[in-house]
Design an enzyme around this catalytic site. Sequence first.
Site, PDB file in Angstrom:
ATOM      1  CG  HIS A  77      -2.143  -1.321   1.155  1.00  0.00           C
ATOM      2  ND1 HIS A  77      -2.755  -1.541   1.785  1.00  0.00           N
ATOM      3  CD2 HIS A  77      -2.607  -1.992  -0.270  1.00  0.00           C
ATOM      4  CE1 HIS A  77      -3.678  -2.540   0.867  1.00  0.00           C
ATOM      5  NE2 HIS A  77      -3.466  -2.765   0.157  1.00  0.00           N
ATOM      6  CB  THR A 105      -4.149  -8.211   8.640  1.00  0.00           C
ATOM      7  OG1 THR A 105      -5.203  -7.404   7.202  1.00  0.00           O
ATOM      8  CG2 THR A 105      -3.666  -9.754   7.701  1.00  0.00           C
ATOM      9  CB  CYS A 124       4.528  20.199  -6.571  1.00  0.00           C
ATOM     10  SG  CYS A 124       5.892  19.499  -7.234  1.00  0.00           S
TER      11      CYS A 124
HETATM   12  N1  APR Z   1      -1.072  -7.868  17.353  1.00  0.00           N
HETATM   13  C1  APR Z   1      -1.933  -8.645  16.302  1.00  0.00           C
HETATM   14  N2  APR Z   1      -2.952  -7.857  16.064  1.00  0.00           N
HETATM   15  C2  APR Z   1      -4.033  -6.703  16.419  1.00  0.00           C
HETATM   16  C3  APR Z   1      -3.195  -5.868  18.025  1.00  0.00           C
HETATM   17  C4  APR Z   1      -1.867  -7.224  17.945  1.00  0.00           C
HETATM   18  N3  APR Z   1      -1.733  -5.882  19.272  1.00  0.00           N
HETATM   19  N4  APR Z   1      -3.890  -5.457  17.817  1.00  0.00           N
HETATM   20  C5  APR Z   1      -5.119  -4.988  17.003  1.00  0.00           C
HETATM   21  N5  APR Z   1      -4.991  -6.319  16.147  1.00  0.00           N
HETATM   22  C6  APR Z   1      -5.591  -6.968  14.826  1.00  0.00           C
HETATM   23  C7  APR Z   1      -7.054  -6.467  14.964  1.00  0.00           C
HETATM   24  O1  APR Z   1      -7.662  -7.736  15.982  1.00  0.00           O
HETATM   25  C8  APR Z   1      -7.029  -6.503  13.379  1.00  0.00           C
HETATM   26  O2  APR Z   1      -8.163  -7.960  12.561  1.00  0.00           O
HETATM   27  O3  APR Z   1      -5.204  -6.317  13.362  1.00  0.00           O
HETATM   28  C9  APR Z   1      -6.358  -6.497  12.836  1.00  0.00           C
HETATM   29  C10 APR Z   1      -6.663  -4.363  12.232  1.00  0.00           C
HETATM   30  O4  APR Z   1      -7.242  -5.281  11.055  1.00  0.00           O
HETATM   31  P1  APR Z   1      -7.383  -3.775  10.441  1.00  0.00           P
HETATM   32  O5  APR Z   1      -7.576  -2.556  10.940  1.00  0.00           O
HETATM   33  O6  APR Z   1      -8.495  -3.462   9.156  1.00  0.00           O
HETATM   34  O7  APR Z   1      -6.044  -3.541   9.266  1.00  0.00           O
HETATM   35  P2  APR Z   1      -5.504  -4.037   7.896  1.00  0.00           P
HETATM   36  O8  APR Z   1      -5.934  -6.093   8.768  1.00  0.00           O
HETATM   37  O9  APR Z   1      -4.292  -3.897   7.874  1.00  0.00           O
HETATM   38  O10 APR Z   1      -6.285  -2.819   6.833  1.00  0.00           O
HETATM   39  C11 APR Z   1      -5.952  -3.232   5.688  1.00  0.00           C
HETATM   40  O11 APR Z   1      -7.279  -1.391   4.898  1.00  0.00           O
HETATM   41  O12 APR Z   1      -7.369   0.672   5.190  1.00  0.00           O
HETATM   42  C12 APR Z   1      -7.132   0.072   4.632  1.00  0.00           C
HETATM   43  O13 APR Z   1      -5.436   0.538   3.408  1.00  0.00           O
HETATM   44  C13 APR Z   1      -5.602   0.750   4.501  1.00  0.00           C
HETATM   45  O14 APR Z   1      -3.778  -0.842   4.651  1.00  0.00           O
HETATM   46  C14 APR Z   1      -5.112  -0.803   5.157  1.00  0.00           C
HETATM   47  C15 APR Z   1      -6.004  -2.199   4.569  1.00  0.00           C
END
Ligand code: APR
Length: 249
Positions: A122, A193, A152
């Site tokens: 990303h 994630t 810019c």
């Molecule tokens: N350790 C591991 N996992 C954790 C922790 C922790 N301490 N705290 C929270 N989580 C988990 C949550 O339970 C959740 O499943 O991390 C995950 C975060 O999920 P999202 O907020 O949806 O993040 P992500 O999956 O990276 O999002 C994907 O969405 O908006 C976009 O571009 C943005 O790259 C991002 C993409």
Amino acid sequence: MDKIKQDLMKEVADLIKQGGVVAFTGAGISVESGIPPFRGAKGLWSKYNPEEYAYIETFLRNPEKVWIMLREMYRCFSEAKPNLAHLVLAEFETKGYLEAVITQNIDSLHQKAGSKKVIELHGSGDRLVCLDCKKEYPFIEEYLKLTPYPKCERCNKPLKPAIVFFGEPLPEKALSQAFELVKSCKVLIVIGTSGVVYPAAYLPYEAKRSGAKIIEINPEESAYTNSITDYFFKEKAGEFFKNLSFFYN
Ligand code: APR
């Protein structure tokens, strides 16, 4: 730790030590560094509706508004340091167990922890780009003081972080490298994630289809947990890696 958990940790540590490991990380790995995730009650998207702040169309229409959210995001980054999970992944690479980290994160914490092969699906907040002339500027804190937004120097157009907004394609090279890696890895460690944002979210399914074992670490169940995960550790990344350290040294 009970006996069942100990046996499971040992099994996972042995798997990792055989090598051929790739990590796939999301916002959750940086939560213990003080960066909020996107989804959930404390997530960035509960404060800033992504429909209004995260689409490229919105940025083009109203950069001033989107930079309000971006300033807050950058402030969280500037205070953040890599945590144990980032550091152990870097160590796995040095030891030859881990081939690469594929991340959806834009906070550069894997690189700060010492990881060398990091595929950023990303993009990255480490630079700003002019959408008009494509000139790039390394990010510096000074940009956060500029109102209504940094521009810019060549064309006076708003600068945008080199991160992928909704509605923008993912960097082609990173995406194809990521697919190659998951198709050939033996183990994919999926950390923090929710697995709902595509095309990145396809990667663990592709790994599983190609025969990899899926190890998942997340305090909550994700889209993968009950479908493809082989070893689920329902805990924070920091806790998992602390426990694992007793088994892999
Ligand atoms: N350790 C591991 N996992 C954790 C922790 C922790 N301490 N705290 C929270 N989580 C988990 C949550 O339970 C959740 O499943 O991390 C995950 C975060 O999920 P999202 O907020 O949806 O993040 P992500 O999956 O990276 O999002 C994907 O969405 O908006 C976009 O571009 C943005 O790259 C991002 C993409």
